[in-house]
Design an enzyme around this catalytic site. Sequence first.
Site, PDB file in Angstrom:
ATOM      1  N   ASP A   7       0.928  -1.169  -0.014  1.00  0.00           N
ATOM      2  CA  ASP A   7       0.023  -0.016  -0.096  1.00  0.00           C
ATOM      3  C   ASP A   7       0.810   1.394  -0.002  1.00  0.00           C
ATOM      4  OD1 ASP A   7      -2.405   1.521  -0.025  1.00  0.00           O
ATOM      5  OD2 ASP A   7      -2.117   1.761   2.208  1.00  0.00           O
ATOM      6  N   SER A   8       0.246   2.314  -0.423  1.00  0.00           N
ATOM      7  CA  SER A   8       1.055   3.425  -0.392  1.00  0.00           C
ATOM      8  C   SER A   8       1.413   3.902   0.989  1.00  0.00           C
ATOM      9  CB  SER A   8       0.264   4.876  -0.944  1.00  0.00           C
ATOM     10  OG  SER A   8      -0.822   4.778  -0.137  1.00  0.00           O
ATOM     11  N   TYR A  39      -1.097   8.560  -2.631  1.00  0.00           N
ATOM     12  CA  TYR A  39      -0.862   8.447  -3.961  1.00  0.00           C
ATOM     13  C   TYR A  39      -2.333   8.974  -4.925  1.00  0.00           C
ATOM     14  CZ  TYR A  39       2.587   4.749  -4.258  1.00  0.00           C
ATOM     15  OH  TYR A  39       3.889   3.803  -4.149  1.00  0.00           O
ATOM     16  N   GLY A  40      -3.297   9.262  -3.835  1.00  0.00           N
ATOM     17  CA  GLY A  40      -4.587   9.561  -4.500  1.00  0.00           C
ATOM     18  C   GLY A  40      -4.748  10.811  -5.448  1.00  0.00           C
ATOM     19  N   CYS A  70      -4.202  -1.522  -2.185  1.00  0.00           N
ATOM     20  CA  CYS A  70      -4.346  -0.064  -2.456  1.00  0.00           C
ATOM     21  C   CYS A  70      -5.263   0.129  -3.590  1.00  0.00           C
ATOM     22  CB  CYS A  70      -3.040   0.504  -2.947  1.00  0.00           C
ATOM     23  SG  CYS A  70      -2.943   2.096  -3.230  1.00  0.00           S
ATOM     24  N   ASN A  71      -6.468   0.561  -3.565  1.00  0.00           N
ATOM     25  CA  ASN A  71      -7.308   0.834  -4.659  1.00  0.00           C
ATOM     26  C   ASN A  71      -6.880   1.670  -5.635  1.00  0.00           C
ATOM     27  OD1 ASN A  71     -10.251  -0.385  -3.838  1.00  0.00           O
ATOM     28  ND2 ASN A  71      -8.992   0.205  -2.127  1.00  0.00           N
ATOM     29  N   THR A  72      -6.020   2.822  -5.239  1.00  0.00           N
ATOM     30  CA  THR A  72      -5.502   3.586  -6.194  1.00  0.00           C
ATOM     31  C   THR A  72      -4.525   3.134  -7.214  1.00  0.00           C
ATOM     32  OG1 THR A  72      -5.817   5.401  -4.475  1.00  0.00           O
ATOM     33  CG2 THR A  72      -4.484   6.075  -5.962  1.00  0.00           C
ATOM     34  N   GLU A 162      -2.778   9.104   7.658  1.00  0.00           N
ATOM     35  CA  GLU A 162      -1.286   9.029   7.687  1.00  0.00           C
ATOM     36  C   GLU A 162      -0.613   9.793   8.761  1.00  0.00           C
ATOM     37  OE1 GLU A 162       0.894   6.908   5.891  1.00  0.00           O
ATOM     38  OE2 GLU A 162      -1.064   5.633   5.334  1.00  0.00           O
ATOM     39  N   CYS A 194     -11.106   2.466  -0.791  1.00  0.00           N
ATOM     40  CA  CYS A 194      -9.621   2.843  -0.406  1.00  0.00           C
ATOM     41  C   CYS A 194      -9.357   2.120   0.819  1.00  0.00           C
ATOM     42  CB  CYS A 194      -9.548   4.472   0.034  1.00  0.00           C
ATOM     43  SG  CYS A 194      -8.092   4.968   0.825  1.00  0.00           S
ATOM     44  N   THR A 195      -8.191   1.396   0.951  1.00  0.00           N
ATOM     45  CA  THR A 195      -8.023   0.601   2.211  1.00  0.00           C
ATOM     46  C   THR A 195      -7.756   1.453   3.563  1.00  0.00           C
ATOM     47  OG1 THR A 195      -5.755   0.240   1.431  1.00  0.00           O
ATOM     48  CG2 THR A 195      -7.017  -1.416   0.820  1.00  0.00           C
ATOM     49  N   HIS A 196      -7.546   2.627   3.276  1.00  0.00           N
ATOM     50  CA  HIS A 196      -7.652   3.526   4.708  1.00  0.00           C
ATOM     51  C   HIS A 196      -8.765   3.641   5.329  1.00  0.00           C
ATOM     52  CE1 HIS A 196      -3.581   4.624   2.908  1.00  0.00           C
ATOM     53  NE2 HIS A 196      -3.148   5.280   4.316  1.00  0.00           N
TER      54      HIS A 196
END
Length: 269
Positions: A7-8, A39-40, A70-72, A162, A194-196
Amino acid sequence: MAIGIFDSGLGGLTVWDAVQARLSDVEFVYMADSAHAPYGVRTPDQIFDLTCASVQKLFDAGCDLVILACNTASAAALRRMQESWVPENKRVLGVFVPMIEALTERQWGDNSPPREVAVKHAALFATPATVASRAFQRELAFRAIGVDVEAQACGGVVDAIEDGDMILAEALVRSHVDALKRKMPTPEAAILGCTHYPLMKDVFQDALGADVAVFSQADLVAESLSDYLKRHPDKMGTGKAAFMTTGDPKTVSDRATQFLRRRIDFVAA
Ligand code: DGL
């Protein structure tokens, strides 16, 4: 033997948490490109270059299979990676398809023509790059007809998470849900793309209301991975469990420990 998870930043830990609980005898190497998150807000070319660099580190760490948690990256880079970059003996899989299969009540690999499904109005919450890619709508159209998708780009939420600023993250989630509801007042389902965002799932659910079904990816990806490994046991790789980051290992470890409520120690990638 280890599977790579990328993931980012910290969001992919929601996927790591679910897959390691589900596959307790498998080791995972987690790679967070914290130095370049989020990344988004980046261009597809930047997302492609950064994702390839991180996935290469996972290959170098002995992984033959990498999950883009990471979906992005899944939306903006995965197809290009699979077509032009991933070596023949390696596999890179994304997190989009398992979620769409759940929403459209499909089994893994069901390639039958698109059909009507129960959900008619779906809200998609994702990063600006994921929304701009329209990858979700494209993949959905292969499987379902008659689903109206309203996408809400949730600027700022990943940055706040983050930074560990959960008060700001909550305020932003509530304002993004309000914005979505102005466009689609009564969605039946909401997709946390989004995995966040599972780290804020209770806030999404509260702001959306109890009658909206909120889909998040972690458990769905764990189920798909377990199924995939049964069919591809040769993709276990040779690595050893680790957490790697391009950011400051101490800061990233502290945040990860706070989110998962257990000690997580990152090393420099
Ligand atoms: N967790 C990533 C995702 O699923 C966050 C992307 C970002 O860094 O903006 O999209």
